[in-house]
Motif scaffolding. Structure first.
Motif: not given
Length: 480
Positions: A236-248
C-alpha cells in the motif's frame, strides 16, 4: 539513508532486491498494491476456495532461468511439471499436443513429426546457449554463436512468409502458431517467431512448470529470503514521483518507464522514451468450474495450457486484426474467431479448487484501452472445442484491458508485457544502449519487463539491473 529502494514487487523487482540484500546492502521494497507479487499474484477471484492466478499462471521460462537456479528458487518451491506442456484443439475433435517428451510429440504429429524435430531438436541440443543469447540483450556478441545462428535461422523461417514451407499438414503449424501468439505481435514476424521458438524449446526441455498452489509462491519465496536477509517490504505504498525515493543511494524500478518522466531527463533520453511503444491489451476471464472442461480430444484434458484459435490462418488473421485496432468479435472485424490463451492448472494441481472442482483462466488480445467484457466471446470459443463447457461454469469474473490497467498501472492500456514486441524494441527496450537498465537519473535503474530480456517470469531483468547498480553505485563486483 537506505542503500537500495526497489519500486514494485513483481518477480524482477524482488530478484533485484534479493541480489542487493545478498551483497550486504540495506534494501526496501515499495509496492503500491495491498499484496506483493505484481504479475505472479494468486487470489480467490470467483468463489471461496478457487485460487486463480491474477496474471501469469504457467512459467515456461522459470525452470530454465539461471537466476532462479542461482537464487535457489527452483528448490524452495514445489514445482509441478506436467507431461503435456500445451495443447491445441482443432475442428473435428482433433488436437496437436506438445508432450514434454519430444519423441512422443514427433510420433503424434505423424508425417510432420520429423519436421517438428528438425525445428526444435537442434535448439534443445544447445539450449543453454539459446538461453544465454535470448536472456540479456541483442547488442552483444553471443557466447554460443552456433546456438544463436540456429535460433536466428529458425526465427527467420517462422517469422517471414516462408513459415508455411516446413509443414505439410495443419496440426503442426497450428501447434507452433499457438505459442507464437503469446507474443501478441504481428504474424508472421521475427520477434513473435523468436518468442514462440523459445517457448516451444522450453516445452520439450525443462517443461512448462508452475508452482503448486499458484504463482504467488514465487513472490512469497523471494520475499521470505529478502526478509531473512534484513530487507523490508512495504505494501500500500504507491510511488508517483522519483522525488519520493530520493533518500536511497540506488533506486530500481520494476515499473513501466513512465515514472522516469517525473525526473528532469535529458532531452535526447526523454525523446527516446516517448518513442517507446506499448502493445495490445488483454481481456481476461476467470472461471470457477463444477468439473473438468469437456474437451473433445481427451489429451487436451491433460494440458494445463491450451491455445484456442483454430488453424494457423485463423490465428494470424485474428492477431493481425487486433494490431490494426479491430475489437475481437465486433461487427466488421476480419477475424471470425479470436485467439484465446487458456490455462487450467487444476488438471495437475488439485489444491487450486475444492475437491472435484476446477479453475480456468483465459484471455484474448484486444486493442489497448479496450473496455470489452470477453466472457461470452471466450466462452463461445472454448465451447467450439469443448461442447458443454457452459454447463460446468459455476461463476466467472471478467477483467477488461482498461480494468487490468487500472489494477496495475504498469500494464498501460492492458499491455501485460510492458511494451510491444517488435524488432526495433528488441534492440531499444526502452532505449538503444549497451546497458539499457541504466537511466540518466543518477542512481536510478529500470528492472521491469520494459528492459532486456523482455517479458516472462525469469527474473533476468532484475538480475541484470541489480548487478549493474551494485557495480556502479557501490563498487561491488558481481562475478559470474
Amino acid at each position: 539513508m537506505i542503500d537500495v529502494t526497489v519500486v514494485g514487487s513483481g518477480p524482477n523487482g524482488l530478484v533485484a532486491a534479493v541480489v542487493a540484500a545478498r551483497a550486504g546492502l540495506s534494501v526496501r521494497v515499495l509496492e503500491a498494491a495491498p499484496t506483493i507479487g505484481g504479475g505472479v499474484r494468486t487470489a480467490e477471484l470467483t468463489l471461496p476456495g478457487f485460487r486463480h492466478d491474477v496474471c501469469s499462471a504457467v512459467h515456461p521460462a522459470a525452470l530454465a532461468s539461471p537466476v532462479f537456479r542461482k537464487l535457489g528458487l527452483l528448490d524452495r518451491i514445489d514445482w509441478i511439471v506436467p507431461e503435456v506442456s500445451y495443447a491445441h484443439p482443432l475442428d473435428g475433435g482433433r488436437a496437436g499436443v506438445a508432450w514434454r517428451d519430444l519423441d512422443r510429440t514427433v510420433d503424434a504429429l505423424g508425417a510432420d513429426g520429423p519436421a517438428w524435430r528438425r525445428l526444435i531438436a537442434p535448439l534443445l541440443a544447445r539450449q543453454r546457449g539459446v538461453g544465454s543469447f535470448t536472456g540479456s540483450q541483442l547488442l552483444r556478441v553471443p557466447r554460443d554463436p552456433i546456438a544463436a545462428f540456429r535460433f536466428g535461422l529458425r526465427s527467420l523461417e517462422q517469422g517471414t512468409p516462408l513459415w508455411n514451407l516446413r509443414f505439410d499438414g495443419d496440426v503442426a503449424p497450428a501447434l507452433f502458431t499457438g505459442v507464437v501468439a503469446h507474443a501478441a505481435g504481428g504474424m508472421p514476424s521475427l520477434p513473435s517467431a523468436g518468442a514462440g521458438l523459445l517457448l516451444a524449446m522450453h516445452a520439450h526441455g525443462a517443461g512448462w512448470g508452475f508452482p503448486a498452489g499458484g504463482s504467488q509462491a514465487i513472490a512469497d519465496a523471494l520475499a521470505d529470503e529478502l526478509r531473512t536477509l534484513g530487507g523490508e517490504i512495504v505494501t500500500d505504498a504507491p510511488v508517483s514521483s522519483l522525488s519520493e525515493v530520493a533518500d536511497s543511494r540506488a533506486v530500481l524500478l520494476d515499473t513501466a518507464p513512465e515514472l522516469l518522466f517525473t525526473a528532469d531527463l535529458p532531452t535526447r533520453y526523454a525523446r527516446a522514451l516517448r518513442r517507446y511503444r506499448y502493445g495490445s491489451g488483454v481481456a481476461k476471464v476467470d472461471f470457477a468450474l463444477d468439473g473438468p472442461v469437456p474437451w473433445s480430444d481427451p489429451d487436451v484434458r491433460l494440458a494445463p495450457t491450451v491455445h484456442v484459435g483454430g488453424s494457423r490462418a485463423e490465428m494470424s488473421t485474428a492477431e493481425n486484426a487486433v494490431r490494426r485496432g479491430f475489437q475481437p468479435g465486433a461487427a466488421g472485424a476480419p477475424a471470425r474467431h479470436p485467439y484465446v490463451l487458456v490455462t487450467q492448472p487444476s488438471v495437475a494441481d488439485p489444491t487450486r479448487a475444492p475437491a472435484g472442482k476446477h479453475v480456468l483462466w483465459a484471455y484474448t488480445h484486444v486493442p489497448a484501452g479496450s473496455t470489452l467484457d470477453a466472457t461470452e466471446l471466450i466462452t463461445a470459443e472454448i465451447e467450439r472445442f469443448a461442447p458443454g463447457f457452459r454447463d460446468v461454469v459455476l461463476a466467472s469474473v471478467s477483467s477488461s484491458a482498461t480494468e487490468i490497467a487500472a489494477h496495475n498501472p504498469n500494464y498501460l492500456g492492458g499491455d501485460i508485457y510492458a511494451g510491444e514486441l517488435t524488432m526495433a524494441q528488441l534492440v531499444k527496450r526502452p532505449v538503444v544502449s549497451t546497458a539499457p537498465w541504466r537511466t540518466p537519473v543518477p542512481g536510478v535503474y529500470l528492472c521491469s519487463s520494459a528492459t532486456p530480456p523482455g517479458p516472462a517470469v525469469h527474473g533476468m531483468n532484475g538480475w541484470w539491473a541489480a548487478r549493474l547498480a551494485l557495480r556502479e553505485r557501490f563498487g561491488i563486483g558481481t562475478g559470474g
